[in-house]
Motif scaffolding. Sequence first.
Motif, short mmCIF file in Angstrom:
data_model
loop_
_atom_site.label_atom_id
_atom_site.label_comp_id
_atom_site.label_asym_id
_atom_site.label_seq_id
_atom_site.Cartn_x
_atom_site.Cartn_y
_atom_site.Cartn_z
N GLY A 392 33.98 48.61 55.49
CA GLY A 392 33.16 47.66 54.72
C GLY A 392 32.86 48.23 53.36
N ASN A 393 32.26 47.40 52.51
CA ASN A 393 32.07 47.79 51.12
C ASN A 393 31.05 48.90 50.94
OD1 ASN A 393 31.57 47.30 48.05
ND2 ASN A 393 33.40 46.17 48.65
N ALA A 394 29.94 48.82 51.66
CA ALA A 394 28.91 49.84 51.52
C ALA A 394 29.45 51.19 52.00
CB ALA A 394 27.67 49.44 52.30
N GLY A 443 27.26 48.84 57.62
CA GLY A 443 26.91 47.60 56.95
C GLY A 443 26.11 46.73 57.91
N ASP A 444 25.50 45.67 57.38
CA ASP A 444 24.70 44.78 58.25
C ASP A 444 25.59 44.05 59.25
OD1 ASP A 444 25.68 43.69 55.84
OD2 ASP A 444 24.36 41.96 55.95
N GLY A 445 26.83 43.70 58.80
CA GLY A 445 27.75 43.03 59.72
C GLY A 445 28.22 43.99 60.80
N GLY A 446 28.63 45.17 60.40
CA GLY A 446 29.16 46.16 61.33
C GLY A 446 28.14 46.57 62.38
N PHE A 447 26.88 46.71 61.94
CA PHE A 447 25.88 47.13 62.92
C PHE A 447 25.66 46.04 63.97
CE2 PHE A 447 21.58 48.13 64.51
CZ PHE A 447 21.87 49.41 64.99
N TRP A 474 29.39 39.73 54.88
CA TRP A 474 30.60 40.50 55.19
C TRP A 474 31.14 40.89 53.81
CZ3 TRP A 474 30.86 41.57 60.16
CH2 TRP A 474 30.43 40.64 61.12
N GLY A 475 30.48 41.88 53.23
CA GLY A 475 30.61 42.14 51.80
C GLY A 475 32.02 42.41 51.33
N ALA A 476 32.76 43.24 52.04
CA ALA A 476 34.09 43.63 51.56
C ALA A 476 34.99 42.40 51.45
CB ALA A 476 34.71 44.66 52.51
C1 TPP Z 1 36.94 44.07 63.73
C2 TPP Z 1 37.11 43.62 62.30
N1 TPP Z 1 36.83 42.33 61.97
C3 TPP Z 1 36.95 41.93 60.69
C4 TPP Z 1 37.36 42.79 59.70
C5 TPP Z 1 37.48 42.33 58.25
N2 TPP Z 1 36.41 43.00 57.46
C6 TPP Z 1 36.65 44.10 56.75
S1 TPP Z 1 35.31 44.66 55.95
C7 TPP Z 1 34.37 43.40 56.53
C8 TPP Z 1 32.94 43.24 56.11
C9 TPP Z 1 32.00 44.17 56.82
O1 TPP Z 1 30.68 43.74 56.58
P1 TPP Z 1 29.49 44.73 56.65
O2 TPP Z 1 29.58 45.56 57.85
O3 TPP Z 1 28.23 43.98 56.43
O4 TPP Z 1 29.77 45.73 55.42
P2 TPP Z 1 29.81 45.35 53.85
O5 TPP Z 1 31.22 45.14 53.49
O6 TPP Z 1 28.98 44.14 53.66
O7 TPP Z 1 29.22 46.55 53.18
C10 TPP Z 1 35.12 42.55 57.36
C11 TPP Z 1 34.59 41.36 58.06
C12 TPP Z 1 37.69 44.11 60.11
N3 TPP Z 1 38.15 45.02 59.25
N4 TPP Z 1 37.52 44.50 61.40
#
Ligand code: TPP
Length: 556
Positions: A392-394, A443-447, A474-476
């Motif tokens: 993810g981006n963070a 990231g908020d999504g990952g957690f 889902w920032g990235a």
């Molecule tokens: C299991 C899985 N689903 C979807 C993706 C596509 N993907 C890559 S980065 C990302 C965003 C992650 O969001 P978050 O954890 O909030 O981190 P952020 O990018 O916002 O910092 C997604 C959905 C992935 N890599 N792996």
Amino acid sequence: MTTVTGGEACVRVLKSAGAKTVFGLLGGSMLELYDALRADPVMRYIGARDERAAGHMADAYARVTGGPGIVLGAQAGPGVANLVTAVAEAHLAYSPLVAIAGAITRKDQGKDTFQEFDQLSVFKPIAKRSIMVPTPERLPEMLAEAMHLAMSGRRGPVVLHAPRDLFSAEIDLPDATALSWAEPGAPSEKQVEKIVALLADAERPIIFAGGGFKSQEGSAALATLAESLRIPVVTSTGHLDVLPSDHRWLAGQTGPRGNACAADLTRRCDLILALGTRLAFNSTFLNHDYVTKDAKIVHVDTEASAVGRYFPVALGVQAGAAETAELLTARAPQLRDRWRSWAARFDESKSALSQERLEEESDTAHPLQPRRVLAEVRKALPRDALITLDTGNACLQAADRVACYECPAMVTPLDFGLVGFGYAAALGAQAAVPGRPVVSIMGDGGFGFTMAELTTAVAYDLPVIAVVLDNGAWGAEKAYQRTFFDGRTLGADIESPAYDKVAELCGAAGYAVDAPGGTQAALTDALARKRPAVIHVKIDPDAINALRKDLFAKPK
Ligand SMILES: Cc1ncc(C[n+]2csc(CCOP(=O)(O)OP(=O)(O)O)c2C)c(N)n1
Ligand SMILES: [Mg+2]
């Protein structure tokens, strides 16, 4: 020779490989193994809330201990299917994960029996091996073989499918002998001579170090080589911890996920001493954007098929990274000091980077910038901390901003790039190093993927601290939508619960942060408490950027 059940035999074989912790989720296919684990005074069982998470835990445990890491897919069918993601992750990370997968009782196989699926085939393309145990007598032998396969040569996951009836069958087990694995070899004298000759010809050499150094001994051998030759070191993605972050010769992570100083080196050098790295996509994009065409490459890896695979090499050597570093160190005195102006250029660009990082420490922007939060993490953590990251981006911004000192000190998703890995991985790492602080940056999504594992952290007393960087998206992926689709997005914004409150409900400590200074204070407090904690940090939703500009480029 003793007569035992198949389940007891498995526990004995695991112990003979030095395994002390096993991860899993209860299922009816191997209850005798569970009963033997329960009775054993040494073995620890950690039960997760999802087999995928248990697999990530065992994967991280393997990477931190040097392996193998054991996961039980205790329920034939659905429980085993849930391991697919974890096995695929371990496959691309070359992690020696061994999954014992329950399978349908032999007499019922092939009848579309309850929970039956072709699990042997499903894992074939994503594991180093996927093998079915045919008879009870072969269970201990094939489990030992599974660990041997996982640990030898280029490491990787092995899935051992064992029909349910094997675990209750009585078998004669020979007395245990300790299992052992081959050490990576050293380069020959002739190969060392050739490397020395190439170094002697070079004007701008660098060491490109990878996961092959990932042990304390490996890290020490690399440090000594760099100090002896007095040349800079860049690291591959996810392996920033191969040298202590304050090491004199460390430039940091290179490539698209790296920093400007390290990228400058790989673009300008004339010799790359690539040691224990596959020079893979995440570190190089497999093109010359980051690795200059003009450099000669000496490529050293334990896996012969990795050597010269993506970039032509001046010299390819199948050998261990640490072993090579040790032999080269002995030759260093005759070489060093010829690269003084190159070293001076490195010093200059490194001090510019250090200055930038220093400024990030006092960034007062509101909403909070990830760089400020990461600077606070850097300041709060003690030298023995181990950090896990997610995709993810963070986490991308964290990859070269966190500090690591005692190798292994960093576990990341590496090339499978999956979201929802880091927190579970932190629990597995914590089980491997109970005395060290373990911090999971998410990231908020990952957690959200793995927050149920908070209960695992509490139940098994794994004092991992999660720092969740919440940008409400889902920032990235949102960054790509915004950049390449004129700001239009769909499915990009997410609203997460107050993870600090969720943590408290699960019996962990919770902290909410939205201002400068808050992360450092919360982290310091959580570290002192030595119990599971979540620090939920609200960050700037706009602090995201698209990593690759080429993905959506229109053909010319
Ligand atoms: C299991 C899985 N689903 C979807 C993706 C596509 N993907 C890559 S980065 C990302 C965003 C992650 O969001 P978050 O954890 O909030 O981190 P952020 O990018 O916002 O910092 C997604 C959905 C992935 N890599 N792996
Ligand atoms: Mg996010």
